[in-house]
Each structure stands twice: as structure tokens, then as C-alpha cells.
Scaffold this motif. Structure first.
Motif: not given
Length: 350
Positions: A72-86, A96-107
Motif C-alpha cells: 500500500t505504501g508503495l502504491m500511494v507513493f507512486g500516486s503522489l509522485a504522479r500527481m505532484t510531477h515528482y 532515512a525511512i524509520p519504522a512507523g513513518t507514514n507514507t506522506l512523510t516519506v514522500f
């Protein structure tokens, strides 16, 4: 007639109910979207890191995230990337990608370049080629480019050095830098750390010895190659400074190894002492043109706090302890050298 009455009753339904129902549907939809965006991105139980370089694309970034991200995280990240012209905003760096970090913060971290610093330890390298290799293993730098520039007179002049003295610019401590820092920015940082290291007491001690910081580093680099025993380094420093003050050649074996670029030598033979190089301290009086390695802090401080004694000679001890026998006279030194040569022969070291 019954049908007509039923139709009239339906017409009497308040339109607000439709608005409320539509609002609830939108709220539910927003909640689902928010849930996926705020759900944990990583499926790992510890902090993981990814490195994004200047050749990365959206697809390659997703490929680097794949071993870490939940489906799910990878799918949402991909959607955000497409919507924001990443793809137009990919920023290099270590993330760094700590355990427990939400997808929006990682993006957001990746898109805005919020990097994790790298702890860079400057090694006590014997050559600038080796330093270049060490830097490229820790930073987004091309080792070949770094090696060429560290031997380029114009580039070294920009750092206030020349190609012989550039090793003295590096103080082998650990620093926090960004993985994608440029070589120019790294050198500025090294110059700043060098000046901070030498500010105050160390410069005063060097001046009292009649030496510049580069000359101190040069002596220290020789001492570092003579022994790994930090406790003995001030004694060795005192001996070499005694030789300098008397105008005697240093006759330091490590300088011959450096001149020959053969650091594996176990013994130095007489014909090697004739090798023509400004670094050969058997052929040339005074200090070599620059350090024969990046001097250790212990070596530098050993020179600045050298032991005051009358010794002019030293030879490795025959017990191979890594320490030395010191002598005031040449005859005494020859006896020490004979003991060491005998020990080498007995062990078959050539």
C-alpha cells in the motif's frame, strides 16, 4: 390513486438529506484516502536508508523503495509522485525511512530533499588516490575525478595548498556531511575544520618549534609510519626534531617506502637509499616536500608535545614489539641495528 399518493410522499423528502448523504460519502472517501496516506510506509522493523543519485528516475526510486515499502505504501507513493510531477523534482541524497513513518512523510522528505547526514571519517590515507577511493565509498563522489583534482595544482591552490602539501589539509576526525555534497563544498568544510583544529594552542606550539602546521604534519606523518604505538611517538618526534635542528638528514625509512610507492617493504636495502626522489630523506636533508600520509591527531600532538632528549638515532627493537631502541651516538646505533638485522634474518624476513 395509491401510486399517486406514494409519489407525492417521495417528493416531500427534504433535499438536505441528499446533501448529508453526499457529504458522508465524501467524508468516508477522504478518510480512506487519509488512512492510506498516513498508514505506515515501511514494512521493516528498523530504520532503512535509500540513496538517490543524479541518474535516478521515478521508476528507479520506486525500485529502491520496493524492498522497504509495504504494498500500500508503495502504491500511494507512486500516486503522489504522479500527481505532484515528482520526476521533475527528484533530489539526490541519503534518506532515512524509520519504522512507523507514514507514507506522506516519506514522500515529502524525498521530494523536498530532507536528507539524513552521513558520518564521514577521514582516513589516515597514504596517498590521495586511496583517500579518493575512501571518499567515493562514503559520498556521492567519483573516485577518479577526486583523485585527479587532488593532484591538480590549480585545484590545490584554491585550498591554499599545493599537490605535495594537500594531505595536511585533512584532519582525520569524523564529520557529519550530506551524502550528495560536492567536492568543492567538502573541501571548504575540510579547510574550516583544519583552521579550527589549528586555532590557538596548536599553532602557538608549532611556532615555538619553528615549524608551520604543514611541517608539523610532515614530521607527524613520518612518525605515524614508524610506529603505531602512540605512547612512543613523542620520543620519536624529539629525535627527528633533534636531527632537524642539527642539520642532519632525517634518514627515515618510511620516506623511502613512500618514494618507491612500495608500502609493503619489510626491509630497506642499501641500493634503495639511492632512489632519486625529493621524498628520500637519505639523499635530501631537511623535511620532504609534504606529508607522506594524512597524519593522525596523535602524531600531530606528539610533535607539538615532543619529549626533550639528546637522542639522534633509533632502530626498531629486535623483539618486534613495534617500539624502538634509541641511541645518542652512531656506534651505539650500529649495535642496535645489528641486533635488529639478526632478528630479521632469523625470521627469514627479506
Amino acid at each position: 390513486m395509491h401510486t399517486i399518493y406514494e409519489s407525492r410522499d417521495m417528493k416531500q423528502v427534504n433535499p438536505k438529506y441528499y446533501l448529508v448523504a453526499a457529504g458522508l460519502c465524501l467524508l468516508c472517501l477522504a478518510g480512506v484516502v487519509l488512512y492510506f496516506h498516513l498508514a505506515d510506509f515501511s514494512r521493516c522493523e528498523d530504520t532503512r536508508y535509500i540513496y538517490i543519485d543524479d541518474n535516478d528516475t521515478q521508476d528507479s526510486v520506486l525500485a529502491k523503495l520496493d524492498p522497504i515499502a509495504s504494498h500500500t505504501g508503495l502504491m500511494v507513493f507512486g500516486s503522489l509522485a504522479r500527481m505532484t510531477h515528482y520526476p521533475d523534482h527528484i533530489k539526490t541524497g541519503k534518506y532515512a525511512i524509520p519504522a512507523g513513518t507514514n507514507t506522506l512523510t516519506v514522500f515529502r522528505n524525498l521530494k523536498n530533499g530532507h536528507q539524513e547526514p552521513v558520518r564521514l571519517t577521514i582516513p589516515e590515507s597514504r596517498t590521495m588516490d586511496r583517500l579518493a577511493g575512501a571518499l567515493s565509498r562514503r559520498l556521492m563522489l567519483d573516485s577518479a575525478v577526486v583523485a585527479i583534482l587532488l593532484q591538480d595544482s590549480s585545484f590545490c591552490a584554491q585550498q591554499g595548498c599545493n599537490t605535495e602539501t594537500i594531505p595536511s589539509l585533512f584532519v582525520p576526525n569524523t564529520y557529519e556531511v550530506y551524502w550528495n555534497t560536492s567536492l568543492d563544498n567538502l573541501m571548504k568544510r575540510m579547510k574550516k575544520e583544519h583552521d579550527r583544529f589549528w586555532e590557538g594552542e596548536r599553532t602557538a606550539k608549532a611556532e615555538a618549534l619553528g615549524l608551520t602546521p604543514n611541517e608539523v604534519c610532515t614530521v607527524a606523518s613520518i612518525i605515524d609510519e614508524e610506529t603505531a604505538n602512540n605512547a612512543e611517538k613523542p620520543m620519536i618526534a624529539g629525535m627527528y626534531l633533534n636531527r632537524l635542528q642539527k642539520g642532519m638528514p632525517l634518514q627515515a625509512d618510511p620516506t623511502v617506502k613512500f618514494a618507491l610507492k612500495n608500502f609493503a617493504l619489510k626491509r630497506i636495502y642499501h641500493d634503495m637509499l639511492k632512489f632519486d626522489s625529493p621524498y628520500n630523506t637519505y639523499k635530501n636533508a631537511g623535511l620532504p616536500p609534504g606529508p607522506i600520509k594524512i597524519a593522525s591527531v596523535a602524531g600531530i600532538d606528539a610533535v607539538l608535545n615532543r619529549v626533550d632528549h639528546d637522542y639522534l638515532y633509533m632502530c626498531a627493537k629486535e623483539d618486534f614489539s613495534g617500539t624502538h631502541n634509541f641511541a645518542k651516538t652512531y656506534q651505539e646505533h650500529l649495535r642496535n641495528a645489528a641486533k635488529y638485522a639478526k632478528a630479521l634474518n632469523e625470521r627469514g624476513i627479506k
